[in-house]
Design an enzyme around this catalytic site. Structure first.
Site, PDB file in Angstrom:
ATOM      1  N   THR A 164       0.851  -1.192   0.000  1.00  0.00           N
ATOM      2  CA  THR A 164       0.000   0.000   0.000  1.00  0.00           C
ATOM      3  C   THR A 164       0.884   1.238   0.000  1.00  0.00           C
ATOM      4  O   THR A 164       1.881   1.312   0.714  1.00  0.00           O
ATOM      5  CB  THR A 164      -0.944   0.033   1.210  1.00  0.00           C
ATOM      6  OG1 THR A 164      -1.893  -1.031   1.086  1.00  0.00           O
ATOM      7  CG2 THR A 164      -1.713   1.354   1.275  1.00  0.00           C
TER       8      THR A 164
ATOM      9  N   PHE B 140       1.049   5.179   0.755  1.00  0.00           N
ATOM     10  CA  PHE B 140       0.449   6.262   1.520  1.00  0.00           C
ATOM     11  C   PHE B 140       1.092   7.575   1.085  1.00  0.00           C
ATOM     12  O   PHE B 140       2.249   7.592   0.661  1.00  0.00           O
ATOM     13  CB  PHE B 140       0.671   6.065   3.022  1.00  0.00           C
ATOM     14  CG  PHE B 140       0.114   4.771   3.559  1.00  0.00           C
ATOM     15  CD1 PHE B 140      -1.145   4.726   4.144  1.00  0.00           C
ATOM     16  CD2 PHE B 140       0.844   3.596   3.480  1.00  0.00           C
ATOM     17  CE1 PHE B 140      -1.658   3.535   4.634  1.00  0.00           C
ATOM     18  CE2 PHE B 140       0.331   2.400   3.958  1.00  0.00           C
ATOM     19  CZ  PHE B 140      -0.919   2.373   4.534  1.00  0.00           C
TER      20      PHE B 140
END
Length: 269
Positions: free
Chosen positions: A167, A169
């Site tokens: 992921t 960010f």
């Protein structure tokens, strides 16, 4: 420094935010993180923007494109390893229902199907962990930090379907980062009119300057059906001469272009 993040504590976003130096403050929604940075309540905000399996986080893109003038100051790329958490007095065979945010439930689909359990989506992985702390028949997909916070035990590790689950960010601020020599720039643009080859012409401008585009993604413009805006990531800083030149040329060929920020590039994505 105060750093707002999409909480609560015990989530992957908290883990990403903890890589920065400062006091971490959780906010229940991504828009509230943006508003906290905008109002000056916190100096920085950390929110997810894309996952290698599930794709982009639409609300983050929309807030950057439409609602705020905040800039992307940094990116944090985190490997996502999901764990099955259960009550300390329970065993794996006791579990009948598994709670988590909808993305982890999707990312662990094959594991859950083999378990033969029901699933229930929650607002976050940490919220799921808190819900099951007194229920022997329920489990949660979450982080080791969530297990520590809510007194749970890890019944199974790395239960995600794909090993390369990452992921990304972004760190949002009132301004972006100064050039470092290894940067990435994010922009959003809208074509001035719908015509054959319009996007191809724009992309050709970047190619002429030998600018490497690392991502291009379309999203609805929210104006009418079939109307789209394009998010583009490129190598380099918007203060670099060749990027300044190409953006100036592109401005005359698009409805609008907005620089979302330049920031140090992390990893090889």
């Amino acid at each position: 420094m105060k750093i707002g993040y999409f909480g609560p504590a015990g989530t992957f976003t908290e883990e990403a935010a903890s890589r920065l130096e400062g006091e971490l403050l959780p906010y229940p929604t991504i828009p509230e993180v943006f508003e906290a940075v905008h109002s000056g309540e916190v100096e920085l905000g950390v929110v997810p923007i894309e996952n290698s399996i599930e794709g982009s986080v639409g609300v983050t893109l929309d807030l950057l494109a439409h609602q705020y003038l905040l800039k992307i100051r940094g990116e944090i790329i985190l490997p996502i390893n999901h764990n099955l958490l259960i009550n300390p007095d329970a065993e794996l065979g006791d579990v009948e229902v598994v709670y988590s945010h909808y993305q982890p439930l999707s990312q662990c689909r094959m594991f859950l199907e083999k378990m033969g359990v029901r699933t229930q989506a929650t607002g976050s992985t940490a919220a799921a962990a808190e819900m099951i702390s007194d229920d022997r028949k329920a489990a949660a997909i979450g982080t080791r930090r969530a297990a520590q916070l809510y007194g749970l035990k890890v019944a199974a590790e790395n239960i995600q379907d794909h090993a390369n689950n990452m992921t990304r960010f972004v760190v949002v601020d009132q301004k972006d980062h100064a050039p470092t020599g290894k940067d990435k720039t994010s922009v959003v643009l809208c074509l001035s009119r719908d015509r054959p080859g319009g996007l191809y012409e724009i992309l050709g401008e970047f190619a002429q300057e030998n600018i490497n585009l690392t991502k291009i993604e379309s999203r609805p413009s929210k104006e009418k059906l079939g109307s789209y805006i394009f998010f583009v990531d490129m190598e380099g800083h918007h203060r670099d001469l060749k990027i300044m030149n190409v953006i100036n040329r592109v401005r005359s060929k698009v409805g609008y272009i907005k620089i979302l920020g330049s920031y140090p590039q992390e990893g090889d994505d």
